[in-house]
Design an enzyme around this catalytic site. Sequence first.
Site, mmCIF file in Angstrom:
data_model
loop_
_atom_site.group_PDB
_atom_site.id
_atom_site.type_symbol
_atom_site.label_atom_id
_atom_site.label_comp_id
_atom_site.label_asym_id
_atom_site.label_seq_id
_atom_site.Cartn_x
_atom_site.Cartn_y
_atom_site.Cartn_z
ATOM 1 N N ASP A 1 6.699 4.105 1.342
ATOM 2 C CA ASP A 1 5.824 3.260 0.526
ATOM 3 C C ASP A 1 6.632 2.525 -0.546
ATOM 4 O O ASP A 1 6.354 2.634 -1.733
ATOM 5 C CB ASP A 1 4.710 4.099 -0.089
ATOM 6 N N GLY B 1 -2.794 8.908 -6.391
ATOM 7 C CA GLY B 1 -3.327 9.829 -7.402
ATOM 8 C C GLY B 1 -3.250 9.278 -8.806
ATOM 9 O O GLY B 1 -2.887 8.135 -9.031
#
Length: 706
Positions: free
Chosen positions: A506, A390
């Site tokens: 991640d 994002g």
Amino acid sequence: MYQSFMDTTRSIISLILFLLLTIPAGAQRTSKESTPTTTDFTFRGFNGSQPANISIEGAATIKPNGLLRLTDRNPNVIGTAFYNKPVRLLETNISSTNTTVRSFSTSFVFVIIPSSSSNGGYGFTFTLSPTPNRPGAETEQFLGLLNKNNDGNSTNHVFAVEFDTVQGFKDGAYSSGNHIGLNFNSLKSDFQEPVVYYDNDGPNRKEDFWLQSGDPIRALLDYDGPTQTLNFTVYPAKSKSRPIKPLISQLPVPKLSEIVQEEMFVGFTAATGRDQSSAHYVMGWSFSSGGENPLAATLDLSEIPPPPPNKPKKRGYNGKVIALIVALSTVISIMLVLLLLFLIYRKRMQQEEILEDWEIDHPHRFRYRDLYKATDGFKENRIVGTGGFGTVYRGNIRTSSDQIAVKKITPNSMQGVREFVAEIESLGRLRHKNLVNLQGWCKHKNDLLLIYEYIPNGSLDSLLYSKPRRSGEVLTWKARFQIAKGIASGLLYLHEEWEQIVIHRDVKPSNVLIESDMNPRLGDFGLARLYERGSQSRTTVVVGTIGYMAPELARNGNSSSASDVFAFGVLLLEIVSGRKPTDSGTFFIADWVMELEESGEILSAIDPRLGSGYEEGEVRLALAVGLLCCHQKPGSRPSMRMVLRYLNRDEDVPEIHDNWGYSDSSRIDLGSKLVGYVSSDRASSSHSHTSLSLTRISSTSFTSGR
Ligand SMILES: *[C@@H]1O[C@H](CO)[C@@H](O)[C@H](O)[C@H]1NC(C)=O
Ligand SMILES: *[C@@H]1O[C@H](CO)[C@@H](O)[C@H](O)[C@H]1NC(C)=O
Ligand SMILES: *[C@@H]1O[C@H](CO)[C@@H](O)[C@H](O)[C@H]1NC(C)=O
Ligand SMILES: *[C@@H]1O[C@H](CO)[C@@H](O)[C@H](O)[C@H]1NC(C)=O
Ligand SMILES: *[C@@H]1O[C@H](CO)[C@@H](O)[C@H](O)[C@H]1NC(C)=O
Ligand SMILES: *[C@@H]1O[C@H](CO)[C@@H](O)[C@H](O)[C@H]1NC(C)=O
């Protein structure tokens, strides 16, 4: 003899023929030219009177309903209308060569409709004129009768009764706007009276009324030749009966005999002004002259066309047009109001949120409106980073020093959001000095917003690659080692020290933010779960970043703390070597370090930009731990607790006795049905912050391309 007789006869016949042919023609001609001694006409409406009986000029027109309109409400116009045929108004006394003006009588009904009650003008006249038009006449106070050059000239031969509706423009400042004047060759009235009529209730009861009331008004003018006097009466046509007394009674007007010529034309003139204008109408008109006591026919209101609608509307639009305009403007205003309401509603909706039940009782939920305000409406200049699922905006909440980072995510589907939020609620309670702490969340339409502490310095990614390149400054070994330990500490907290196991999923440099004292803070933990959840369960979904993804993820897609350890290992090797984990299809950092290890040249893995500025023991340690973490078999990788112990030298790193399970065949082995959401870092990036792009790639491009 016979011949001459024949000639004579022929001549006589010719003469007779000539006389027969010419005399009647001549008689006809003279009779046509001579004006009848008496004139009598009555127009009950002006239907069909033009051009045979009435000659009109300028703005004057005869309306379809029979009204004679002298002017409309356009500015600066003139209109004139005269009876087509001249009227004999002079009587010559044969016995004394003395000439007198004949008696005449006229009656008309008129209406004046001002453009607005205060802005009517200028008025009209009933006129005796030598011509059936008024060439050169001017507007405004000249009333379409005269102009400023011929005003007052005795050669004009003009007599007029003026119906003046503009105050004080002429006749001196004393005149009232609403008056009658008698004018001889000039617009300066010889005689004037304010508009009143004598009520029948008593001989001296005057009633005043407005010429430009918009109602029909009747005017009566009688001139008596022998006594050279005139009577004039004006009163609202709706009155039951004629006033008992004229407004002007038996006024001697000897001047008239100087003006009147043998033949005169009778009619009306009217004019409007630049700023003041009225529509002037004549509804009916009768005239009589000659004879003993000429009396113009009475014009009953019921016999003449109805007056025009009395509305002080612009430009004399007819009712239908007005109705249409009103209807249209109503519709348009309603639509505008609706549009406005819609826009306000939409603007509010942009800030308002519709809450689902489950959203209400969450302590970490932020109001969208506050976030909207904090980020200036998510302005572009507030963006501090893009990527990693994002866009990140900087925002000030409450005070300007209280800064937050707002991550705006648009998940592919909102399916998993509810469960994810439940998780966020617990993640919101995580607190560790090596984590970017999550403060809250907000759902708005298809966006999920996560609110974090704001860390101003930037990511490890930018420090490792972008920044040194720009300033020539290299991240020191000391800082690198400290950062590595900090990340390990943060991961340990997630994996073991909190009340439940949190898999980061991640781990990579761009998710590590560095504070000014080089303290690293790991961000975006747990976020990848959102993407695992959101997708259909039929396909295996792998979330992560190429280069940092453990090999077993390709086989079963199951993230675990071991896959986090693998990513940490890659990150550790990257920190030491200053190299991206992959830069082409064949290079992989762990393979490369392993080969160097096997050939006994492990120290050549170190970032050449460090020069000699490193501590050999720590470098060897870091590389050994990194390789250990990158073990092919998840079970052979150390836990984060062990990793931290190795790095703190609380325990020795085990000897390397095989090639850690590495074999080229097993590494890139992806199931054909695999679909992955992969955010990839690009080595060539020059952005100061992250340069991530969230890509959905198919397994084919996964295996072949990157
Ligand atoms: C108008 O002219 C026509 C034809 O010349 C005539 O028949 C008619 O009587 C006239 N009307 C008036 C009111 O003078
Ligand atoms: C014409 O003049 C004579 C004498 O001046 C007078 O008696 C007569 O009434 C006059 N006729 C008219 C119609 O004025
Ligand atoms: C013309 O007649 C009027 C009366 O009708 C009289 O007062 C006047 O003096 C006469 N004028 C002449 C020049 O005879
Ligand atoms: C009056 O008008 C005539 C012709 O129209 C002109 O010759 C004369 O000079 C004018 N008189 C004045 C005082 O303007
Ligand atoms: C003028 O009005 C008076 C009454 O005020 C009346 O006696 C006289 O006959 C009228 N004259 C004419 C020409 O109508
Ligand atoms: C004549 O005027 C009347 C109103 O008085 C109107 O109704 C009618 O349509 C008009 N006729 C023509 C032929 O203009």
